[in-house]
Design a protein around this motif. Structure first.
Motif, PDB file in Angstrom:
ATOM      1  N   PHE A   1       0.825  -1.209   0.000  1.00 22.14           N
ATOM      2  CA  PHE A   1       0.000   0.000   0.000  1.00 22.14           C
ATOM      3  C   PHE A   1       0.859   1.259   0.000  1.00 22.14           C
ATOM      4  CE2 PHE A   1      -2.671   3.117   2.394  1.00 22.14           C
ATOM      5  CZ  PHE A   1      -3.790   3.116   1.573  1.00 22.14           C
ATOM      6  N   ARG A   2       0.762   2.053  -1.071  1.00 14.03           N
ATOM      7  CA  ARG A   2       1.462   3.326  -1.175  1.00 14.03           C
ATOM      8  C   ARG A   2       0.485   4.366  -1.735  1.00 14.03           C
ATOM      9  NH1 ARG A   2       4.348   0.422   1.163  1.00 14.03           N
ATOM     10  NH2 ARG A   2       6.606   0.143   0.988  1.00 14.03           N
ATOM     11  N   VAL A   3       0.390   5.512  -1.080  1.00 15.85           N
ATOM     12  CA  VAL A   3      -0.565   6.539  -1.502  1.00 15.85           C
ATOM     13  C   VAL A   3       0.072   7.917  -1.424  1.00 15.85           C
ATOM     14  CG1 VAL A   3      -2.841   7.559  -1.119  1.00 15.85           C
ATOM     15  CG2 VAL A   3      -2.482   5.144  -0.633  1.00 15.85           C
ATOM     16  N   MET A   4      -0.136   8.704  -2.473  1.00 13.56           N
ATOM     17  CA  MET A   4       0.324  10.090  -2.486  1.00 13.56           C
ATOM     18  C   MET A   4      -0.727  10.967  -1.808  1.00 13.56           C
ATOM     19  SD  MET A   4       1.222  12.539  -5.759  1.00 13.56           S
ATOM     20  CE  MET A   4       2.751  11.691  -6.182  1.00 13.56           C
ATOM     21  N   VAL A   5      -0.290  11.753  -0.822  1.00 18.42           N
ATOM     22  CA  VAL A   5      -1.199  12.580  -0.027  1.00 18.42           C
ATOM     23  C   VAL A   5      -0.689  14.022  -0.015  1.00 18.42           C
ATOM     24  CG1 VAL A   5      -2.208  12.915   2.275  1.00 18.42           C
ATOM     25  CG2 VAL A   5      -1.763  10.600   1.429  1.00 18.42           C
ATOM     26  N   VAL A   6      -1.593  14.974  -0.105  1.00 19.61           N
ATOM     27  CA  VAL A   6      -1.221  16.382   0.011  1.00 19.61           C
ATOM     28  C   VAL A   6      -0.527  16.595   1.358  1.00 19.61           C
ATOM     29  CG1 VAL A   6      -2.100  18.747   0.166  1.00 19.61           C
ATOM     30  CG2 VAL A   6      -3.078  17.163  -1.504  1.00 19.61           C
ATOM     31  N   GLU A   7       0.572  17.319   1.337  1.00 16.67           N
ATOM     32  CA  GLU A   7       1.422  17.414   2.529  1.00 16.67           C
ATOM     33  C   GLU A   7       0.690  17.948   3.755  1.00 16.67           C
ATOM     34  OE1 GLU A   7       5.339  19.930   3.577  1.00 16.67           O
ATOM     35  OE2 GLU A   7       5.647  18.317   2.124  1.00 16.67           O
ATOM     36  N   ASP A   8      -0.141  18.953   3.593  1.00 17.96           N
ATOM     37  CA  ASP A   8      -0.861  19.505   4.744  1.00 17.96           C
ATOM     38  C   ASP A   8      -1.764  18.458   5.380  1.00 17.96           C
ATOM     39  OD1 ASP A   8       0.361  21.947   4.443  1.00 17.96           O
ATOM     40  OD2 ASP A   8      -1.313  22.880   3.362  1.00 17.96           O
ATOM     41  N   GLN A   9      -2.361  17.589   4.547  1.00 19.03           N
ATOM     42  CA  GLN A   9      -3.230  16.541   5.070  1.00 19.03           C
ATOM     43  C   GLN A   9      -2.421  15.477   5.808  1.00 19.03           C
ATOM     44  OE1 GLN A   9      -5.630  15.037   1.839  1.00 19.03           O
ATOM     45  NE2 GLN A   9      -6.416  17.050   1.293  1.00 19.03           N
ATOM     46  N   LEU A  10      -1.247  15.149   5.254  1.00 23.12           N
ATOM     47  CA  LEU A  10      -0.407  14.144   5.902  1.00 23.12           C
ATOM     48  C   LEU A  10       0.142  14.662   7.231  1.00 23.12           C
ATOM     49  CD1 LEU A  10       0.804  11.350   5.788  1.00 23.12           C
ATOM     50  CD2 LEU A  10       2.677  12.248   4.409  1.00 23.12           C
TER      51      LEU A  10
ATOM     52  N   LYS B   1       7.827   0.797 -10.506  1.00 18.25           N
ATOM     53  CA  LYS B   1       8.765  -0.145 -11.106  1.00 18.25           C
ATOM     54  C   LYS B   1       8.774  -1.487 -10.371  1.00 18.25           C
ATOM     55  CE  LYS B   1      11.867   3.466 -12.837  1.00 18.25           C
ATOM     56  NZ  LYS B   1      13.253   4.023 -12.807  1.00 18.25           N
ATOM     57  N   ALA B   2       8.230  -1.515  -9.165  1.00 15.47           N
ATOM     58  CA  ALA B   2       8.206  -2.740  -8.372  1.00 15.47           C
ATOM     59  C   ALA B   2       6.842  -3.417  -8.493  1.00 15.47           C
ATOM     60  CB  ALA B   2       8.514  -2.432  -6.907  1.00 15.47           C
ATOM     61  N   PRO B   3       6.771  -4.638  -9.020  1.00 23.76           N
ATOM     62  CA  PRO B   3       5.485  -5.320  -9.242  1.00 23.76           C
ATOM     63  C   PRO B   3       4.636  -5.476  -7.992  1.00 23.76           C
ATOM     64  CG  PRO B   3       7.265  -6.474 -10.361  1.00 23.76           C
ATOM     65  CD  PRO B   3       7.911  -5.439  -9.486  1.00 23.76           C
ATOM     66  N   GLY B   4       5.263  -5.459  -6.832  1.00 19.85           N
ATOM     67  CA  GLY B   4       4.505  -5.673  -5.602  1.00 19.85           C
ATOM     68  C   GLY B   4       3.807  -4.450  -5.061  1.00 19.85           C
ATOM     69  N   ASN B   5       3.947  -3.299  -5.735  1.00 19.66           N
ATOM     70  CA  ASN B   5       3.396  -2.051  -5.205  1.00 19.66           C
ATOM     71  C   ASN B   5       2.049  -1.675  -5.814  1.00 19.66           C
ATOM     72  OD1 ASN B   5       5.489  -1.503  -3.436  1.00 19.66           O
ATOM     73  ND2 ASN B   5       6.656  -0.326  -4.953  1.00 19.66           N
ATOM     74  N   MET B   6       1.220  -1.062  -4.998  1.00 21.49           N
ATOM     75  CA  MET B   6       0.054  -0.331  -5.469  1.00 21.49           C
ATOM     76  C   MET B   6       0.286   1.135  -5.160  1.00 21.49           C
ATOM     77  SD  MET B   6      -3.531   0.563  -3.815  1.00 21.49           S
ATOM     78  CE  MET B   6      -2.553   1.873  -3.112  1.00 21.49           C
ATOM     79  N   LEU B   7       0.175   1.987  -6.153  1.00 25.44           N
ATOM     80  CA  LEU B   7       0.298   3.429  -5.953  1.00 25.44           C
ATOM     81  C   LEU B   7      -1.072   4.068  -6.121  1.00 25.44           C
ATOM     82  CD1 LEU B   7       1.836   6.089  -5.599  1.00 25.44           C
ATOM     83  CD2 LEU B   7       2.318   6.047  -8.057  1.00 25.44           C
ATOM     84  N   GLY B   8      -1.598   4.614  -5.051  1.00 26.12           N
ATOM     85  CA  GLY B   8      -2.888   5.289  -5.111  1.00 26.12           C
ATOM     86  C   GLY B   8      -2.697   6.789  -5.270  1.00 26.12           C
ATOM     87  N   ILE B   9      -3.386   7.356  -6.245  1.00 24.78           N
ATOM     88  CA  ILE B   9      -3.326   8.796  -6.489  1.00 24.78           C
ATOM     89  C   ILE B   9      -4.740   9.325  -6.683  1.00 24.78           C
ATOM     90  CG2 ILE B   9      -2.615  10.583  -8.139  1.00 24.78           C
ATOM     91  CD1 ILE B   9      -0.087   9.079  -8.656  1.00 24.78           C
ATOM     92  N   TYR B  10      -5.018  10.444  -6.038  1.00 23.79           N
ATOM     93  CA  TYR B  10      -6.270  11.162  -6.276  1.00 23.79           C
ATOM     94  C   TYR B  10      -5.934  12.280  -7.260  1.00 23.79           C
ATOM     95  CZ  TYR B  10      -7.422   8.650  -1.996  1.00 23.79           C
ATOM     96  OH  TYR B  10      -7.606   7.670  -1.069  1.00 23.79           O
ATOM     97  N   PRO B  11      -6.207  12.074  -8.546  1.00 26.32           N
ATOM     98  CA  PRO B  11      -5.717  13.008  -9.578  1.00 26.32           C
ATOM     99  C   PRO B  11      -6.263  14.420  -9.465  1.00 26.32           C
ATOM    100  CG  PRO B  11      -7.259  11.420 -10.520  1.00 26.32           C
ATOM    101  CD  PRO B  11      -6.953  10.944  -9.135  1.00 26.32           C
TER     102      PRO B  11
END
Length: 217
Positions: free
Chosen positions: A70-79, A112-122
Motif C-alpha cells: 500500500f502506497r498513496v500520495m497525499v497532500v502534505e498539509d493533510q499528511l 517499477k516494483a510489481p509488488g506495489n500499489m500506488l494510489g493517487i487522487y488526480p
C-alpha cells in the motif's frame, strides 16, 4: 517531502482498528466489476477524492482485491495533520514547491516494483462527489513520462454514496482497468467517460421512474 516508512505493527493497527473504525460509518462498501490483477505488475489506482474516508476505502480495496504493498500520495498539509499515515504507506506531495518533483519521481519509482500499489487522487484536493467532471492535475503527467517504458496496470475507481433505505450510506466503488494510451488528456477523458457511466448506474438504483432521469442516460 515526507516519505512513507511502513511499520508492520502499525499496519496491523490501521487494518484492524483504524480502517474498521472509519468504515463502520457505512452501511456497506461494495467493490464492483473487480479487474483481474497481474501479480507481475504494479498497480496505479486513480480515484475521485470526495472525503477523508477515501484513504480507508482505498486501503480496504488494496487489502481485499489488489493485494499489493500500500502506497498513496497525499497532500502534505493533510499528511501533517495525521502523520501516522506515513507508517502505513502514505507519502506527501506539496504543489507549487521545489519538493514536488521529488515526490513525483518517487511515485514513478514505486511503479517499477510489481509488488506495489500506488494510489493517487488526480484531482489533488477534496471535492464534492456531485461534480459533473473529474479533473486531473498536471503532476500525473510527470509520473507517466517517467514510467513510459514500465509495464503496470492502471485501475480507475469511482466512489459514489447513497443512503436509500438505510440510516448509513452504502458506498459503491466502481472499478475499471484502463488499457489505453498513457497520456494525461486521454486518461482524463476516459476516466470521465467511466465516471459518467457510474453516475448513471447510481441514479438507476431502485428503478426510479423514467421521467426523472436525464436524457444523457
Amino acid at each position: 517531502m515526507i516519505r512513507d516508512r511502513p511499520i508492520k505493527q502499525l499496519k496491523w493497527f490501521f487494518t484492524h482498528i483504524v480502517e474498521k473504525a472509519v468504515l463502520r460509518r457505512f452501511a456497506k462498501i461494495s467493490f464492483l466489476d473487480n479487474p483481474v490483477i497481474d501479480p507481475e505488475q504494479a498497480c496505479l489506482v486513480l480515484m475521485n477524492h470526495y472525503s477523508f474516508n477515501d484513504g480507508a476505502i482505498l486501503h480496504r480495496l488494496n487489502r481485499l482485491i489488489l493485494r499489493k504493498q500500500f502506497r498513496v500520495m497525499v497532500v502534505e498539509d493533510q499528511l501533517k495533520a495525521f502523520i501516522p499515515l506515513r507508517y502505513v504507506g502514505c507519502f506527501s506531495v506539496k504543489k507549487a514547491s521545489r519538493e514536488v518533483i521529488e515526490s513525483l519521481n518517487y511515485a514513478a519509482e514505486l511503479l517499477k516494483a510489481p509488488g506495489n500499489m500506488l494510489g493517487i487522487y488526480p484531482q489533488g484536493e477534496v471535492y464534492s462527489q456531485h461534480l459533473e467532471r473529474i479533473h486531473f492535475e498536471n503532476g500525473l503527467s510527470v509520473i507517466l513520462k517517467r514510467t513510459s517504458n514500465i509495464p503496470f496496470q492502471v485501475i480507475f475507481g469511482v466512489t459514489l454514496l447513497d443512503y436509500l433505505d438505510s440510516f448509513k450510506p452504502h458506498a459503491r466503488v466502481y472499478l475499471q482497468q484502463y488499457t489505453g494510451e498513457r497520456d494525461l488528456a486521454k486518461m482524463e477523458s476516459a476516466y470521465n467517460e467511466f465516471y459518467t457511466t457510474c453516475k448513471a448506474k447510481q441514479r438507476n438504483l431502485h428503478n426510479p421512474p423514467g421521467r426523472v432521469l436525464t436524457e444523457k442516460q
